[in-house]
Design a protein around this motif. Structure first.
Motif, PDB file in Angstrom:
ATOM      1  N   THR A  59      69.817  55.653  16.151  1.00 56.63           N
ATOM      2  CA  THR A  59      71.009  54.832  16.389  1.00 56.63           C
ATOM      3  C   THR A  59      71.352  54.833  17.868  1.00 56.63           C
ATOM      4  O   THR A  59      71.616  53.779  18.461  1.00 56.63           O
ATOM      5  CB  THR A  59      72.193  55.361  15.553  1.00 56.63           C
ATOM      6  OG1 THR A  59      71.835  55.298  14.169  1.00 56.63           O
ATOM      7  CG2 THR A  59      73.449  54.565  15.798  1.00 56.63           C
ATOM      8  N   ARG A 110      68.904  52.723  19.735  1.00 58.36           N
ATOM      9  CA  ARG A 110      69.189  51.287  19.560  1.00 58.36           C
ATOM     10  C   ARG A 110      70.367  50.844  20.421  1.00 58.36           C
ATOM     11  O   ARG A 110      70.355  49.747  20.977  1.00 58.36           O
ATOM     12  CB  ARG A 110      69.442  50.984  18.087  1.00 58.36           C
ATOM     13  CG  ARG A 110      68.183  51.066  17.252  1.00 58.36           C
ATOM     14  CD  ARG A 110      68.457  50.774  15.783  1.00 58.36           C
ATOM     15  NE  ARG A 110      67.265  51.044  15.001  1.00 58.36           N
ATOM     16  CZ  ARG A 110      67.210  51.905  14.000  1.00 58.36           C
ATOM     17  NH1 ARG A 110      68.284  52.562  13.603  1.00 58.36           N
ATOM     18  NH2 ARG A 110      66.078  52.103  13.354  1.00 58.36           N
ATOM     19  N   TRP A 111      71.395  51.694  20.530  1.00 57.74           N
ATOM     20  CA  TRP A 111      72.529  51.366  21.398  1.00 57.74           C
ATOM     21  C   TRP A 111      72.071  51.275  22.843  1.00 57.74           C
ATOM     22  O   TRP A 111      72.449  50.365  23.570  1.00 57.74           O
ATOM     23  CB  TRP A 111      73.628  52.415  21.296  1.00 57.74           C
ATOM     24  CG  TRP A 111      74.330  52.502  19.986  1.00 57.74           C
ATOM     25  CD1 TRP A 111      74.362  51.564  18.990  1.00 57.74           C
ATOM     26  CD2 TRP A 111      75.134  53.590  19.529  1.00 57.74           C
ATOM     27  NE1 TRP A 111      75.133  52.012  17.940  1.00 57.74           N
ATOM     28  CE2 TRP A 111      75.620  53.258  18.245  1.00 57.74           C
ATOM     29  CE3 TRP A 111      75.484  54.820  20.060  1.00 57.74           C
ATOM     30  CZ2 TRP A 111      76.442  54.102  17.507  1.00 57.74           C
ATOM     31  CZ3 TRP A 111      76.298  55.660  19.324  1.00 57.74           C
ATOM     32  CH2 TRP A 111      76.779  55.298  18.059  1.00 57.74           C
ATOM     33  N   GLU A 146      69.890  46.924  21.080  1.00 56.79           N
ATOM     34  CA  GLU A 146      69.486  46.343  19.799  1.00 56.79           C
ATOM     35  C   GLU A 146      70.684  46.163  18.871  1.00 56.79           C
ATOM     36  O   GLU A 146      70.709  45.237  18.069  1.00 56.79           O
ATOM     37  CB  GLU A 146      68.420  47.212  19.127  1.00 56.79           C
ATOM     38  CG  GLU A 146      67.126  47.246  19.895  1.00 56.79           C
ATOM     39  CD  GLU A 146      66.143  48.242  19.317  1.00 56.79           C
ATOM     40  OE1 GLU A 146      66.119  48.420  18.081  1.00 56.79           O
ATOM     41  OE2 GLU A 146      65.399  48.834  20.108  1.00 56.79           O
ATOM     42  N   ASN A 147      71.631  47.076  18.946  1.00 55.90           N
ATOM     43  CA  ASN A 147      72.899  46.940  18.237  1.00 55.90           C
ATOM     44  C   ASN A 147      73.935  47.776  18.962  1.00 55.90           C
ATOM     45  O   ASN A 147      73.620  48.449  19.932  1.00 55.90           O
ATOM     46  CB  ASN A 147      72.785  47.286  16.744  1.00 55.90           C
ATOM     47  CG  ASN A 147      72.325  48.700  16.478  1.00 55.90           C
ATOM     48  OD1 ASN A 147      72.538  49.600  17.282  1.00 55.90           O
ATOM     49  ND2 ASN A 147      71.704  48.917  15.337  1.00 55.90           N
ATOM     50  N   GLN A 148      75.177  47.698  18.506  1.00 51.96           N
ATOM     51  CA  GLN A 148      76.271  48.367  19.191  1.00 51.96           C
ATOM     52  C   GLN A 148      77.098  49.176  18.204  1.00 51.96           C
ATOM     53  O   GLN A 148      77.165  48.844  17.020  1.00 51.96           O
ATOM     54  CB  GLN A 148      77.180  47.342  19.877  1.00 51.96           C
ATOM     55  CG  GLN A 148      76.492  46.569  20.985  1.00 51.96           C
ATOM     56  CD  GLN A 148      76.025  47.464  22.114  1.00 51.96           C
ATOM     57  OE1 GLN A 148      76.708  48.402  22.512  1.00 51.96           O
ATOM     58  NE2 GLN A 148      74.838  47.185  22.626  1.00 51.96           N
TER      59      GLN A 148
END
Length: 74
Positions: A37, A40-41, A45-47
């Motif tokens: 996670t 990815r942050w 890639e996502n928040q």
């Protein structure tokens, strides 16, 4: 937008911590999430959903890391 600035801040804080040798695993442990996670942050890639709280925690981690580095150099 304020949200975009907060998201950029997340990536910047993660990058600075990582450059100082703080692993994504250590960051994840402090935040109670999986290291993937955090990865990815960092890569956009996502928040995080609660970006303000995450950024506050990351800022505290960075401050502690800087304080430890100053103590070692003193």
């Amino acid at each position: 937008m304020a949200g975009e600035n907060e998201e950029k801040k997340t990536a910047q804080l993660l990058s600075e911590l990582h450059q100082r040798g703080v692993t994504y695993q250590r960051i994840a442990n402090n935040l109670g999430v999986n290291w993937r996670t955090v990865h990815r942050w960092a890569n956009g890639e996502n928040q995080p959903i609660i970006v303000g709280l995450i950024n506050k925690t990351l800022s505290q981690m960075l401050a502690e890391e800087l304080a430890e580095n100053r103590a070692v150099l003193a």
